[in-house]
Every structure is written in C-alpha cells, then in structure tokens.
Design an enzyme around this catalytic site. Structure first.
Site, PDB file in Angstrom:
ATOM      1  N   ARG A  75      23.079  -5.992 -32.392  1.00  0.00           N
ATOM      2  CA  ARG A  75      23.871  -6.390 -33.565  1.00  0.00           C
ATOM      3  C   ARG A  75      25.360  -6.141 -33.341  1.00  0.00           C
ATOM      4  O   ARG A  75      26.195  -6.786 -33.973  1.00  0.00           O
ATOM      5  CB  ARG A  75      23.357  -5.664 -34.808  1.00  0.00           C
ATOM      6  CG  ARG A  75      23.462  -4.167 -34.771  1.00  0.00           C
ATOM      7  CD  ARG A  75      22.531  -3.485 -35.759  1.00  0.00           C
ATOM      8  NE  ARG A  75      21.122  -3.557 -35.338  1.00  0.00           N
ATOM      9  CZ  ARG A  75      20.109  -3.051 -36.024  1.00  0.00           C
ATOM     10  NH1 ARG A  75      20.324  -2.447 -37.173  1.00  0.00           N
ATOM     11  NH2 ARG A  75      18.872  -3.156 -35.569  1.00  0.00           N
ATOM     12  N   LYS A  83      15.327   4.624 -24.642  1.00  0.00           N
ATOM     13  CA  LYS A  83      13.984   4.149 -24.991  1.00  0.00           C
ATOM     14  C   LYS A  83      12.931   4.951 -24.226  1.00  0.00           C
ATOM     15  O   LYS A  83      13.236   5.521 -23.177  1.00  0.00           O
ATOM     16  CB  LYS A  83      13.838   2.669 -24.587  1.00  0.00           C
ATOM     17  CG  LYS A  83      14.619   1.694 -25.425  1.00  0.00           C
ATOM     18  CD  LYS A  83      14.422   0.280 -24.891  1.00  0.00           C
ATOM     19  CE  LYS A  83      15.243  -0.727 -25.674  1.00  0.00           C
ATOM     20  NZ  LYS A  83      14.729  -0.957 -27.024  1.00  0.00           N
TER      21      LYS A  83
END
Length: 341
Positions: free
Chosen positions: A188, A114
């Site tokens: 996920r 990130k």
C-alpha cells in the site's frame, strides 16, 4: 472450427496470462525490478504506438514518492518505476485507462519478517504489476482502440540496516504522512505514491491490482478477485468482463467504517495497518488506498487469493496463476467499444 478469428483472439488472451504467470513464477533473483522492466520493454518493442519509460531511483525521488522509496531503501536492488503508454485511441489526447500494479519482486516482510515457511512464494508479490503489464501487452497485440497507461512501482522489501523500522513515519507524494506500523504492509506504500501519480493523466478510470492482503485470501480464497471501488459504472464493467472470461471478481465494501481505523494514528495522518489489525484487513488496506484517490472512477483489485493455483482451476497447472489478466483485457476491450459507440 470456422471461428478462426475468435480462436486467435483466445490464443492472444492466453499468451497474456501466461506472460503474467511466467513473471510471477520466475525466481526473484532472475526477475529483479530492472529485469522485470526490461522484460516488459522487450515484449512491447515491436509496437510503434507504445512508449516505455523505465524511471530510475533519481526520478522517483524528484517525484517525492517518499512512501515507495521508504520500502525500496531496505534492499540492495535499486527501485524502478515502470511507465507504459499504449496509444491505441483515435487521438493521443483521448483520456486513457490507467492501470497501476504493485511490483514487489520479493517480499520478505522487511523488519516485520514473514515466517520462513512459504516465503519463497513471495517472488510473486509483483503479481499486480505482472497482470497489468501483461494486460497492456495483450491490448497492444489485439490493437484495442483506446489509450492505456500502465504504472508499476518495482522494488524488493528486505530487512537491512537501511530498512523501514516499525513506527517510522514517511511522507507520500500527496504530502500525507504515514506511520509504518508493520513493514510487511508495504504494498500500500508503493501504491499510495503510484496512485497519486496516476492522477496526472486525466484518466477515464484508474484500476490498480495488487497481491495486497492475506485477509483477501481468507475472505474469498481462490474463487474470485476482491474489488473495492467508488464507482458503480466501473464495477459493472469489471463484473461483466469477469463473467465472460470466467476469471471472476467480487465486490467488497469500501466503508467509512474502515477509514477511521487507518486514520486514528498517533504519529501521522495514517497508519499503514488498521488499529484492529486482524479485523477486515483487506478492507482497511483498501480504505488506506482510498486516501490517495480523488478520481471518481477508481477500483482496487486485491489479487492475493488468486495468486497461485493448486487444482482449483482445472485448465491452469499448479503454480502462479497470472489472474485476472484476461479479465483486465476484456474490461479494456469493453471500454474501447464504449468509446466507439
């Protein structure tokens, strides 16, 4: 006010949300996977009708949770699978409500790192686990007459020599293979295995919560939690609960249209990102999760947009919001009334 009972109930709801806020706000070196589990365990110690299992990495491996383990392996902190059984129902055999929460105690993005600006906020990437576990602590304090099971896969997502690499293929608990095209779409992967495991309990409903996608924040901002569900019955209950608490939810689409975008994958059954990466990101993430659900009453709450508060909700101070803990509690309370009527 003569309504001292209602006041006391409100205080308990508020304490539940504050517990979630505390867990989300605390620095990631204080709330590691094991410390998170210990904190929740300690909060539930006084309740005789609650069992807490802190499952170690060896257990996770025997469960063949390859997707979850693939995220955890990049960090020096060992993963933990937290499993809570609250038995408030008339019978221990009554079908439980199952809550599942994403528990990434720090999310660097992994190899798909990130940007450094604002990365510190990713100490709250376990907001799903924080809200569902806090909701169960609150349900126990209220002595709600139903059974609830809480599941929280807890780990860090870090870049290291052992971390997932973009393009790697991992195998989830149900045997489906996943191409990890972006290591920052890690939530996920944890939820895929936890949702498979959730099907062991003959659940009345499975509800998962996760700070899953930046796309959810883009879509709804901090006004409401996005809900993707295969059940109109479940949606109605969540929606009514959210009107009462003021911590709102809004229904989002779970179309086949999005499923095709995660199943069109060169190396595996599924890709962990949609092939048009920025288009409908919250929706493709939900479509991905749906591939691990066979239960007819399932809802996925994407809480990325409601993770923190600047000045939008006047009674919450600036910082991590702990939303939508009270809506989850209210939903459980309504479900418990349903089973009594």
């Amino acid at each position: 006010s003569a309504e001292s009972e209602a006041w006391q109930k409100g205080v308990i709801y508020g304490e539940g949300q504050n517990l979630a806020r505390y867990l989300m706000e605390a620095p990631a070196n204080y709330i590691t996977p094991i410390k998170f589990a210990e904190h929740i365990e300690q909060k539930l110690r006084s309740f005789s009708n609650v069992k807490v299992h802190v499952r170690p990495e060896s257990w996770i491996a025997t469960q063949q949770m390859g997707a979850f383990l693939s995220v955890a392996k990049g960090s020096a902190e060992p993963p933990v699978f937290l499993e809570i059984h609250y038995l408030g129902g008339a019978s221990t055999n009554d079908s439980p409500l199952v809550f599942v929460g994403k528990g990434v105690t720090f999310d660097s993005g992994g190899i798909s790192l990130k940007p450094s600006s604002g990365m510190d906020a990713m100490r709250a990437d376990m907001g799903g686990a924080a809200t569902v576990c806090s909701a169960i602590v609150t349900a126990a304090a209220l002595n709600l007459p139903l059974n609830i099971i809480g599941l929280a896969p807890l780990c860090e997502n870090m870049p290291s020599g052992k971390a997932n690499k973009p393009g790697d293929v991992v195998r989830a608990k149900n045997g489906k293979t996943i191409q990890v095209d972006n290591t920052d779409a890690e939530g996920r992967l944890l939820l895929a295995d936890a949702l498979c495991y959730a099907h062991n309990f003959n659940a009345r409903a499975i509800v998962n919560a996760a700070t899953l996608t930046g796309a959810m924040d883009v879509a709804l901002g901090s006004a409401a939690t996005g809900v993707f569900t295969n059940s109109s019955w479940l949606w109605a209950h969540l929606y009514e609960a959210s009107i009462l608490t003021g911590d709102r939810v809004w229904r989002m689409p779970l179309f086949e249209h999005y499923t095709k975008q995660v199943t069109d994958c060169p190396l595996a059954d599924l890709s962990n990102i949609g092939k048009y990466s920025r288009a409908g990101g919250a929706c493709t993430a939900a479509a991905f999760l749906k591939e691990f659900v066979t239960a007819s009453h399932w809802a996925h709450l994407d809480i990325a947009g409601v993770m923190s508060n600047k000045d939008e909700v006047p009674y919450l101070r600036k910082g991590m919001a702990g939303r939508p803990t009270r809506t989850l509690v209210e939903f459980a309370a309504r479900l418990s009334q349903d089973s009594h009527n």
